[in-house]
Design a protein around this motif. Sequence first.
Motif, PDB file in Angstrom:
ATOM      1  N   ALA A 435       0.628  -1.460  -0.241  1.00  0.00           N
ATOM      2  CA  ALA A 435      -0.256   0.311  -0.200  1.00  0.00           C
ATOM      3  C   ALA A 435       0.452   1.239  -0.009  1.00  0.00           C
ATOM      4  N   LEU A 436       1.993   1.409   1.000  1.00  0.00           N
ATOM      5  CA  LEU A 436       2.717   2.611   0.768  1.00  0.00           C
ATOM      6  C   LEU A 436       3.605   2.753  -0.500  1.00  0.00           C
ATOM      7  N   ASP A 504      -4.451  -4.857   4.092  1.00  0.00           N
ATOM      8  CA  ASP A 504      -4.637  -6.031   2.861  1.00  0.00           C
ATOM      9  C   ASP A 504      -5.500  -5.532   2.032  1.00  0.00           C
ATOM     10  N   ASP A 505      -6.532  -4.381   2.403  1.00  0.00           N
ATOM     11  CA  ASP A 505      -7.191  -3.358   1.974  1.00  0.00           C
ATOM     12  C   ASP A 505      -6.678  -2.537   0.579  1.00  0.00           C
ATOM     13  N   HIS A 506      -6.487  -2.783  -0.191  1.00  0.00           N
ATOM     14  CA  HIS A 506      -5.244  -1.869  -0.812  1.00  0.00           C
ATOM     15  C   HIS A 506      -6.542  -0.699  -1.923  1.00  0.00           C
ATOM     16  N   HIS A 507      -7.607  -1.379  -1.648  1.00  0.00           N
ATOM     17  CA  HIS A 507      -9.042  -0.500  -2.582  1.00  0.00           C
ATOM     18  C   HIS A 507      -9.280   0.359  -1.765  1.00  0.00           C
ATOM     19  N   TYR A 512      -9.216   6.238  -1.009  1.00  0.00           N
ATOM     20  CA  TYR A 512      -9.398   7.224  -0.212  1.00  0.00           C
ATOM     21  C   TYR A 512      -8.213   8.547  -0.516  1.00  0.00           C
ATOM     22  N   LEU A 513      -7.338   7.946  -0.950  1.00  0.00           N
ATOM     23  CA  LEU A 513      -6.485   8.874  -1.594  1.00  0.00           C
ATOM     24  C   LEU A 513      -6.597   9.578  -2.944  1.00  0.00           C
ATOM     25  N   ASP A 514      -7.420   8.887  -3.271  1.00  0.00           N
ATOM     26  CA  ASP A 514      -7.982   9.464  -4.922  1.00  0.00           C
ATOM     27  C   ASP A 514      -9.275  10.821  -3.900  1.00  0.00           C
ATOM     28  N   ALA A 515      -9.695  10.304  -3.184  1.00  0.00           N
ATOM     29  CA  ALA A 515     -11.044  11.766  -3.074  1.00  0.00           C
ATOM     30  C   ALA A 515      -9.971  12.788  -2.669  1.00  0.00           C
ATOM     31  N   LEU A 516      -9.045  12.383  -1.893  1.00  0.00           N
ATOM     32  CA  LEU A 516      -8.232  14.273  -1.632  1.00  0.00           C
ATOM     33  C   LEU A 516      -7.303  14.477  -2.537  1.00  0.00           C
TER      34      LEU A 516
END
Length: 537
Positions: A435-436, A504-507, A512-516
């Motif tokens: 995820a990072l 493991d919840d990459h989505h 969340y990052l896409d929203a911000l």
Amino acid sequence: MTDVLIVGAGPTGLTLACDLARRGIGVRIVDKSPEFPRSSRSKGPNPRSLEVLEDLGIVEAVLAAGSPPLPMRKYRDGVPVTQTDLYADSSPTPDAPYDRGRLIAQWRLEEILRDRLADYGVGVETGTEVVGLTDDGTSVTVGFADGSGTGARYVVGCDGAHSRVRKLLGVPFDGETDEEQVMVCGDVEITPGVLDRGVWHQWFDGDGAVMLCPVPGTRAGWWYQAGPERDVDGRPLAPSLDGFRRLFTRHTRLPAGHLTEATLLSTYRVNVRMADRYRVGRVFLAGDAAHVHAIAGGLGMNTGIQDAFNLGWKLAQVLRGRAATGLLDTYEEERLPVAAWTLDLASERLRDTLEAIRKPGGGLDTAISPSTTGLDRGYRWSSLARAGDACLRSGDRAPDAPCAEAATGAPTRLFHAFAGPHLTLLGFGAGAERALREATAAHGDAVRAFRVYGADAPEPGTAAAGPEALHDREGHAHTAYGIGGDTVVVIRPDNHVGLIADADDHHAVRRYLDALDGVREPDPMRGAGMVDGTRKG
């Protein structure tokens, strides 16, 4: 045309200007006053505002220019009856580095903020009064009293309780003014040596009161508050040097001549009012322009500073095209309920204080409570918050924690990782590495991603340690964030928790990052073959 025009150069406007300027946003800040005020007024930033000022890079200057909150010495009939030190048994904790506010004159705090703003090449334009606003849906045309004008993509009114911006918008400022609760205030000078400058003196008698708080950084300066003199019909008299002297000698039993000067005199009435909207099109309200309340608890300036810190990053993300304009709606969604809560809290603190001072030994310490620190305010109701049932949840203030840089072993803190105009990712456990990597690949410099090690930390100086890895040696970060397994935590740019997700919840993390920060195509070269910030191979 500038990106953002800020109207009002008090602490709220200056905080917003500094935050926008460091994010590369074009900003102008104007104030109708012909020169910068020298009033002490507000007693200083509370613990949460100190965290904001640390993020802006000026907390050390504020701490150096101010003093810790002073013990309160209470008198009755001129005689000391008790002394209270609210913080005698208090100390910082790993998750909250500031256990108390800082006593500093408002004019000095504003100087520090202006100096910080000047570092970005921006200065306050004094003697510039706004008299007109026209929002055409794509920009705002602003008219000034001298007949000139300018354009801005957004305007923010930080121009105080009598806000011209709010009035031009036609936004109601509903509430009430208590004509019975009146004080006279001002900056005074008292002969050095007459009063101990290490305490806040408070004389409460049956026929009135005088309170004298020393102004840090001055030899003879004091902030003066008193119950007013009244005429034969019971109406409060206007403040004056002679009136201040009469009240001074009546309550302190000291010669009136020891009060040698009084400036910036004013009459304060308890106002409890709030705007019903914080946004009209491309124009926003913040600070006292949006809400005023009783002074008990010292929440006025602090609520404004925190308004600005909430709004700044959102304006920047929208102006840079990294977030949809709907992000701006979350400013009112998050901050208006906080203001409503603050009005209620300040009124409650005032009632309790008025009751306390009727008895010998009662004083302004009753106005302070754990909630006046600002550390317990979050946005769990926000549309930016995500569901959760842990003690720490999305929308809450993000805790601090002492750590070490995994690469060098040097001490650091989570707040150092958060500081700056970026989103922060904390990855706990080996499962967080993917995820990072994906976050930094997709969002670049908009995100700083840190692997947070516990007992499994690599040796300092090894390749695995990486420049963006932290060692939570004593487990404070794991404890503060309730970490029980591999977890990713997203910290918003205003240092509130955005998301806590299983590693493991990459989505969930990506959404969340896409929203911000917008949906972007990952850079195939950024982060490729990287673990914990160090390129492999």
